[in-house]
Design a protein around this motif. Sequence first.
Motif, PDB file in Angstrom:
ATOM      1  N   ARG A  49       0.839  -1.202   0.000  1.00  0.00           N
ATOM      2  CA  ARG A  49       0.000   0.000   0.000  1.00  0.00           C
ATOM      3  C   ARG A  49       0.870   1.247   0.000  1.00  0.00           C
ATOM      4  N   THR A  50       0.323   2.305  -0.568  1.00  0.00           N
ATOM      5  CA  THR A  50       0.975   3.610  -0.516  1.00  0.00           C
ATOM      6  C   THR A  50       0.072   4.555   0.266  1.00  0.00           C
ATOM      7  N   LYS A  51       0.683   5.429   1.059  1.00  0.00           N
ATOM      8  CA  LYS A  51      -0.085   6.329   1.913  1.00  0.00           C
ATOM      9  C   LYS A  51       0.435   7.759   1.784  1.00  0.00           C
ATOM     10  N   VAL A  52      -0.460   8.695   1.969  1.00  0.00           N
ATOM     11  CA  VAL A  52      -0.121  10.101   2.139  1.00  0.00           C
ATOM     12  C   VAL A  52      -0.677  10.501   3.487  1.00  0.00           C
ATOM     13  N   GLY A  53       0.223  10.700   4.443  1.00  0.00           N
ATOM     14  CA  GLY A  53      -0.230  10.911   5.806  1.00  0.00           C
ATOM     15  C   GLY A  53      -0.870   9.635   6.316  1.00  0.00           C
ATOM     16  N   ASN A  54      -2.094   9.740   6.811  1.00  0.00           N
ATOM     17  CA  ASN A  54      -2.813   8.568   7.284  1.00  0.00           C
ATOM     18  C   ASN A  54      -3.801   8.028   6.254  1.00  0.00           C
ATOM     19  N   MET A  55      -3.762   8.579   5.050  1.00  0.00           N
ATOM     20  CA  MET A  55      -4.728   8.184   4.031  1.00  0.00           C
ATOM     21  C   MET A  55      -4.088   7.241   3.022  1.00  0.00           C
ATOM     22  N   ILE A  56      -4.765   6.122   2.774  1.00  0.00           N
ATOM     23  CA  ILE A  56      -4.281   5.164   1.776  1.00  0.00           C
ATOM     24  C   ILE A  56      -4.560   5.715   0.379  1.00  0.00           C
ATOM     25  N   ARG A  57      -3.514   5.775  -0.447  1.00  0.00           N
ATOM     26  CA  ARG A  57      -3.643   6.278  -1.809  1.00  0.00           C
ATOM     27  C   ARG A  57      -3.669   5.168  -2.849  1.00  0.00           C
ATOM     28  N   GLY A  58      -3.233   3.987  -2.467  1.00  0.00           N
ATOM     29  CA  GLY A  58      -3.234   2.879  -3.422  1.00  0.00           C
ATOM     30  C   GLY A  58      -2.863   1.574  -2.739  1.00  0.00           C
ATOM     31  N   MET A  59      -3.422   0.461  -3.249  1.00  0.00           N
ATOM     32  CA  MET A  59      -3.056  -0.872  -2.774  1.00  0.00           C
ATOM     33  C   MET A  59      -2.853  -1.765  -3.986  1.00  0.00           C
ATOM     34  N   TYR A  60      -1.826  -2.625  -3.912  1.00  0.00           N
ATOM     35  CA  TYR A  60      -1.423  -3.387  -5.079  1.00  0.00           C
ATOM     36  C   TYR A  60      -1.039  -4.816  -4.686  1.00  0.00           C
ATOM     37  N   ILE A  61      -1.195  -5.740  -5.644  1.00  0.00           N
ATOM     38  CA  ILE A  61      -0.714  -7.112  -5.490  1.00  0.00           C
ATOM     39  C   ILE A  61       0.562  -7.236  -6.320  1.00  0.00           C
ATOM     40  N   GLU A  62       1.643  -7.628  -5.658  1.00  0.00           N
ATOM     41  CA  GLU A  62       2.943  -7.745  -6.324  1.00  0.00           C
ATOM     42  C   GLU A  62       3.560  -9.092  -5.955  1.00  0.00           C
ATOM     43  N   GLY A  63       4.874  -9.127  -5.850  1.00  0.00           N
ATOM     44  CA  GLY A  63       5.569 -10.355  -5.475  1.00  0.00           C
ATOM     45  C   GLY A  63       5.400 -11.425  -6.535  1.00  0.00           C
ATOM     46  N   GLY A  64       4.712 -12.512  -6.177  1.00  0.00           N
ATOM     47  CA  GLY A  64       4.518 -13.625  -7.103  1.00  0.00           C
ATOM     48  C   GLY A  64       3.387 -13.443  -8.092  1.00  0.00           C
ATOM     49  N   TRP A  65       2.796 -12.245  -8.154  1.00  0.00           N
ATOM     50  CA  TRP A  65       1.708 -12.005  -9.103  1.00  0.00           C
ATOM     51  C   TRP A  65       2.155 -12.281 -10.543  1.00  0.00           C
ATOM     52  N   LYS A  66       3.356 -11.820 -10.899  1.00  0.00           N
ATOM     53  CA  LYS A  66       3.850 -12.017 -12.257  1.00  0.00           C
ATOM     54  C   LYS A  66       3.962 -13.502 -12.584  1.00  0.00           C
ATOM     55  N   GLU A  67       4.463 -14.284 -11.641  1.00  0.00           N
ATOM     56  CA  GLU A  67       4.585 -15.726 -11.850  1.00  0.00           C
ATOM     57  C   GLU A  67       3.200 -16.373 -11.969  1.00  0.00           C
ATOM     58  N   PHE A  68       2.243 -15.911 -11.172  1.00  0.00           N
ATOM     59  CA  PHE A  68       0.873 -16.423 -11.248  1.00  0.00           C
ATOM     60  C   PHE A  68       0.308 -16.203 -12.650  1.00  0.00           C
ATOM     61  N   ILE A  69       0.520 -15.009 -13.200  1.00  0.00           N
ATOM     62  CA  ILE A  69       0.030 -14.690 -14.544  1.00  0.00           C
ATOM     63  C   ILE A  69       0.705 -15.577 -15.592  1.00  0.00           C
ATOM     64  N   LEU A  70       2.022 -15.713 -15.496  1.00  0.00           N
ATOM     65  CA  LEU A  70       2.768 -16.510 -16.474  1.00  0.00           C
ATOM     66  C   LEU A  70       2.426 -17.988 -16.378  1.00  0.00           C
ATOM     67  N   ASP A  71       2.398 -18.521 -15.162  1.00  0.00           N
ATOM     68  CA  ASP A  71       2.186 -19.954 -14.974  1.00  0.00           C
ATOM     69  C   ASP A  71       0.810 -20.408 -15.460  1.00  0.00           C
ATOM     70  N   ASN A  72      -0.172 -19.517 -15.413  1.00  0.00           N
ATOM     71  CA  ASN A  72      -1.535 -19.880 -15.813  1.00  0.00           C
ATOM     72  C   ASN A  72      -1.895 -19.397 -17.208  1.00  0.00           C
ATOM     73  N   ASP A  73      -0.888 -18.939 -17.944  1.00  0.00           N
ATOM     74  CA  ASP A  73      -1.089 -18.529 -19.343  1.00  0.00           C
ATOM     75  C   ASP A  73      -2.216 -17.493 -19.452  1.00  0.00           C
ATOM     76  N   ILE A  74      -2.223 -16.548 -18.519  1.00  0.00           N
ATOM     77  CA  ILE A  74      -3.226 -15.485 -18.524  1.00  0.00           C
ATOM     78  C   ILE A  74      -2.778 -14.391 -19.480  1.00  0.00           C
ATOM     79  N   GLU A  75      -3.675 -14.000 -20.379  1.00  0.00           N
ATOM     80  CA  GLU A  75      -3.330 -13.084 -21.458  1.00  0.00           C
ATOM     81  C   GLU A  75      -4.132 -11.796 -21.367  1.00  0.00           C
ATOM     82  N   VAL A  76      -3.668 -10.783 -22.093  1.00  0.00           N
ATOM     83  CA  VAL A  76      -4.413  -9.527 -22.194  1.00  0.00           C
ATOM     84  C   VAL A  76      -5.796  -9.828 -22.765  1.00  0.00           C
TER      85      VAL A  76
END
Length: 241
Positions: A49-76
């Motif tokens: 997550r990214t924050k400005v002060g005490n307010m959340i500005r964004g939340m993201y899934i990272e780490g093994g997300w790229k491998e999840f996409i590749l391993d399951n042949d997920i396409e645009v």
Amino acid sequence: MKWTLRIEEEHKDIAEIPVSFYHILSTQCGAAQIFKGCGGPAWDIVIRRTKVGNMIRGMYIEGGWKEFILDNDIEVGDTLVMYYKGRGIFHTQIFSYHGHDKTYVDIPVTQTIVTRRRLPLNAAELELHLRQMQAERPEPSFTYIFDVRCIHQGSIVVPVPFSRMHFSEAGQCTVVLLRHRSKQWCAELQIVREQNMITSCKLSNGVNMFYEHACVVAGLGALVIYRQGYPLLFELLLGSA
């Protein structure tokens, strides 16, 4: 809770979490897991997550997300239905650009993939696990391993010996309840007899809602617990790795 993500080029490396989930996931940043279907292979991911002060500005899934996409042949153009199950656990359904369900499609497993994902229990291990679950419960029950046919038909086949023991007085079609965790659905217990002897029995007409809610995939197993009453109740306890 769930949300839908249509895959664009920028989603191959990172996935943005909808604002409506910020309050749910605000305490779940860090290590998490994403499962293919429910009880299938799992990939380790990271919620950032990214924050400005005490307010959340964004939340993201990272780490093994790229491998999840590749391993399951997920396409645009593909679509993911993301189910958040709590405690940093996500289940997914995968649909192609044309709307075909890809969740049940097996992608060839390379040695590289094996090292970064957790494989589900094999058939023998799953059956043993379900038997151990059954031994810990005093209620009448039977074990069940889901296959593609039962998922597509929206049914659960009840073993004939179990049916003869518990449903000898039941009618041809009886309204029952299915329960999984805090959710329950109306379904039908359908019985076929020949010469007053039960020859087949299944749960149907409502089972598909359980399958959708729990993201059930072929190869997953469950302990099905039967409880007498009105209506009859079947509780499903999923067994996985």
